[in-house]
Every structure is written in structure tokens, then in C-alpha cells.
Design an enzyme around this catalytic site. Sequence first.
Site, PDB file in Angstrom:
ATOM      1  N   GLU A  30       0.863  -1.382  -0.147  1.00 24.67           N
ATOM      2  CA  GLU A  30      -0.239   0.028   0.031  1.00 24.67           C
ATOM      3  C   GLU A  30       0.817   1.354   0.040  1.00 24.67           C
ATOM      4  OE1 GLU A  30      -1.650   1.704   3.728  1.00 24.67           O
ATOM      5  OE2 GLU A  30      -1.266  -0.515   4.371  1.00 24.67           O
ATOM      6  N   LYS A 164      -5.534  -2.926  13.171  1.00 27.32           N
ATOM      7  CA  LYS A 164      -4.678  -1.881  13.984  1.00 27.32           C
ATOM      8  C   LYS A 164      -4.977  -1.665  15.206  1.00 27.32           C
ATOM      9  CE  LYS A 164      -3.972   0.399   9.338  1.00 27.32           C
ATOM     10  NZ  LYS A 164      -4.591   1.104   8.515  1.00 27.32           N
TER      11      LYS A 164
END
Length: 176
Positions: A30, A164
Site C-alpha cells: 500500500e 490496527k
Amino acid sequence: MVADLAHSWLICSAPVAAAQAAGRPLVALESTIIAHGMPYPENVRTAREVEALIRDLGAEPATIALIGGRIRIGLSDDELELLGRSGQAHKVSRRDLPVVLAGGGLGATTVAGTMICAALAGIEVFVTGGIGGVHRGAQETFDISADLQELAKTSVAVVCAGAKSILDIALTLEYL
């Protein structure tokens, strides 16, 4: 850059195209971490280090971003610098891809955006630090990352450390 003949809006770098032609493994990366996740110059330095690690293990890194109305699969040093320095890159998920492409803007792909672009380019493996999930307070805000739906829709293996830590991990696991 080598353009895919079927899609002029999808451009693979020469190293990525060569790896594909030779049947060598490719690893999608990414670009949001570069544009939005870390300060300059650590962001660009880290991106280069991650790409070097992947090369050292025998695969070709394919960092993905939107530049000038094109999906770029595999970025040059200048393109990494552009993402890292600009401060103007859009954060690109599924919903943002058509708008940023049509507008010719600069876009850094999220997990979901990267998965979509990797699949379009025929890349089967994507590595990232962590995926998005259910945000704290989502019972009121309904803030749930598009990453979770993309995992169900797009056939790309995502290798990561998990969701996360700033998220509501229990609700993210329940959602998954």
C-alpha cells in the site's frame, strides 16, 4: 513504464512487468503509509527499506498508487518521493478510485484500495502492517473500515499483523 495493453489506466513498472513475464513472485504494498502514515523523510526511507527486504527474499515489490489518472503498480524512486513529500495525496479506498482516476489526482491506496488494484494487476499477495476494522464508538458512528468488506470481495491474500490497535478489536473480530 510498461502499459498493460488492455487497460491504459493500469500501468506496471518495468521491474513489475518483467517479474510477471518471468513468473517471479510479486508482493503488493500500500502507499497510504507513505503519504499519510509517517513523516517525511522516514516515510520514503521506510518504503525503500521494505521494498529492499522483499527483493532480498526473491520477490518483486509492487507499491501501488494513483498518479496522473493512472493506477501505478510498482513505483520509481521519484514517485515514492512525490507521495512522501506532496502532502496532497488523496487517501484512496474502493469508493475513491473512480473519482481520483477520473480527476487525474495523486492518490495513496489504503488496504482496500491496494487489494482492488493488486487484483486488477494479477498480483495475488499483499503485505501490510495492519488492516482497518471497526472503530471505537462505531455503535454510534457506524465507522467501519472498507478493508473488512474488501477481504470478502477481493481474491488477494493479505499478510499482516492483524487489525490496527487503535480499533475496537473485539468488535472487529465479531464483524469478521
